[in-house]
Design a protein around this motif. Structure first.
Motif, short mmCIF file in Angstrom:
data_model
loop_
_atom_site.label_atom_id
_atom_site.label_comp_id
_atom_site.label_asym_id
_atom_site.label_seq_id
_atom_site.Cartn_x
_atom_site.Cartn_y
_atom_site.Cartn_z
N TRP A 78 -8.71 7.98 2.47
CA TRP A 78 -7.45 8.17 1.82
C TRP A 78 -6.98 9.29 2.30
O TRP A 78 -5.55 9.59 2.66
CB TRP A 78 -7.69 8.25 0.42
CG TRP A 78 -6.56 8.20 -0.57
CD1 TRP A 78 -5.92 9.28 -0.94
CD2 TRP A 78 -5.60 7.14 -0.84
NE1 TRP A 78 -4.78 9.27 -1.72
CE2 TRP A 78 -4.42 7.94 -1.60
CE3 TRP A 78 -5.32 5.83 -0.55
CZ2 TRP A 78 -3.36 7.16 -1.96
CZ3 TRP A 78 -4.26 5.32 -0.90
CH2 TRP A 78 -3.34 5.92 -1.53
N ARG A 93 -2.55 5.89 11.38
CA ARG A 93 -2.88 4.40 11.12
C ARG A 93 -2.79 3.56 12.36
O ARG A 93 -1.47 3.81 12.77
CB ARG A 93 -2.53 4.04 9.76
CG ARG A 93 -3.01 4.86 8.56
CD ARG A 93 -2.41 4.44 7.29
NE ARG A 93 -1.68 5.36 6.66
CZ ARG A 93 -0.59 5.53 5.99
NH1 ARG A 93 -0.08 4.51 6.13
NH2 ARG A 93 -0.14 6.64 5.37
N ALA A 136 -0.45 -0.44 9.32
CA ALA A 136 -1.17 -0.73 7.84
C ALA A 136 -0.79 0.57 6.83
O ALA A 136 -0.64 1.49 7.24
CB ALA A 136 -2.70 -0.67 8.13
N SER A 137 -0.94 -0.05 5.61
CA SER A 137 -0.59 1.09 4.64
C SER A 137 -1.84 1.90 4.28
O SER A 137 -2.97 1.81 4.94
CB SER A 137 -0.34 0.22 3.11
OG SER A 137 -1.48 -0.22 2.89
N ARG A 138 -1.68 3.00 3.91
CA ARG A 138 -2.81 4.06 3.51
C ARG A 138 -3.89 3.66 2.64
O ARG A 138 -5.06 3.55 3.14
CB ARG A 138 -2.18 5.16 2.85
CG ARG A 138 -3.12 6.26 2.57
CD ARG A 138 -2.35 7.46 1.91
NE ARG A 138 -3.34 8.61 1.51
CZ ARG A 138 -2.93 9.80 0.82
NH1 ARG A 138 -1.68 9.86 0.39
NH2 ARG A 138 -3.64 10.81 0.93
N GLU A 139 -3.55 2.52 1.86
CA GLU A 139 -4.35 2.07 0.88
C GLU A 139 -5.12 0.78 1.70
O GLU A 139 -6.54 0.82 1.46
CB GLU A 139 -3.79 1.44 -0.41
CG GLU A 139 -4.86 0.72 -1.22
CD GLU A 139 -4.21 0.15 -2.49
OE1 GLU A 139 -4.88 -0.22 -3.58
OE2 GLU A 139 -2.86 0.37 -2.76
N GLU A 140 -4.65 0.09 2.47
CA GLU A 140 -5.24 -1.04 3.19
C GLU A 140 -6.11 -0.30 4.26
O GLU A 140 -7.48 -0.86 4.45
CB GLU A 140 -4.06 -1.91 4.00
CG GLU A 140 -4.57 -2.89 4.91
CD GLU A 140 -3.42 -3.50 5.65
OE1 GLU A 140 -4.03 -4.67 6.38
OE2 GLU A 140 -2.50 -3.16 5.64
N THR A 141 -5.88 0.56 4.94
CA THR A 141 -6.57 1.38 6.01
C THR A 141 -7.72 1.97 5.04
O THR A 141 -9.06 1.70 5.63
CB THR A 141 -5.95 2.56 6.44
OG1 THR A 141 -4.80 1.98 7.30
CG2 THR A 141 -6.82 3.17 7.51
N HIS A 186 -9.39 0.75 2.23
CA HIS A 186 -10.23 -0.13 2.04
C HIS A 186 -10.94 -0.54 3.18
O HIS A 186 -12.28 -1.10 3.23
CB HIS A 186 -9.61 -1.57 1.31
CG HIS A 186 -9.07 -1.11 -0.04
ND1 HIS A 186 -9.91 -0.93 -1.01
CD2 HIS A 186 -7.87 -1.15 -0.75
CE1 HIS A 186 -9.19 -0.68 -2.27
NE2 HIS A 186 -7.92 -0.81 -2.09
N LYS A 187 -10.00 -0.91 4.38
CA LYS A 187 -10.98 -1.46 5.45
C LYS A 187 -12.00 -0.39 5.99
O LYS A 187 -13.25 -0.68 6.31
CB LYS A 187 -9.87 -1.27 6.67
CG LYS A 187 -9.08 -2.70 6.59
CD LYS A 187 -8.25 -2.91 7.89
CE LYS A 187 -7.17 -3.89 7.46
NZ LYS A 187 -6.33 -4.22 8.82
#
Length: 76
Positions: free
Chosen positions: A33, A42, A46-51, A53-54
Motif C-alpha cells: 500500500w 503500478r 491497476a489501482s493501489r488497492e488491487e496492486t 492485494h496482488k
C-alpha cells in the motif's frame, strides 16, 4: 486502507487462510500500500488497492499452498 489487525481483512482472506497466513497477507498488503502509492509505480493502470492485494497473495503463496481439498497449508 491499510489493515491494523487480521480482523479487518477481507472475509475471503479470513475464511481461507490460517492465522499465520493472515499475518503474512496483512503485512504484505500494508507494505505494498505504501510502496505503490504513486500510479506510475503500478503496472497496467491497476489501482493501489488491487496492486496491494496482488502483492499480498503473492507473499502468502511463497509460504502456503492449497492442498488437494483446497485448504491453505504451509509448504514443506
Amino acid at each position: 486502507m491499510p489493515y491494523k489487525s487480521n480482523s479487518e481483512l477481507p472475509e475471503t482472506v479470513k475464511e481461507n487462510l490460517p492465522e499465520h497466513g493472515q499475518d503474512i497477507y496483512r503485512e504484505a498488503f500494508n507494505s505494498a500500500w505504501e510502496e505503490y502509492k504513486e500510479p506510475s509505480d503500478r503496472r497496467g493502470g491497476a489501482s493501489r488497492e488491487e496492486t496491494a492485494h496482488k502483492v499480498a497473495w503473492s507473499a502468502v503463496k511463497r509460504v502456503y499452498k492449497k492442498d488437494s481439498r483446497g485448504k491453505w497449508v504451509k509448504k514443506d
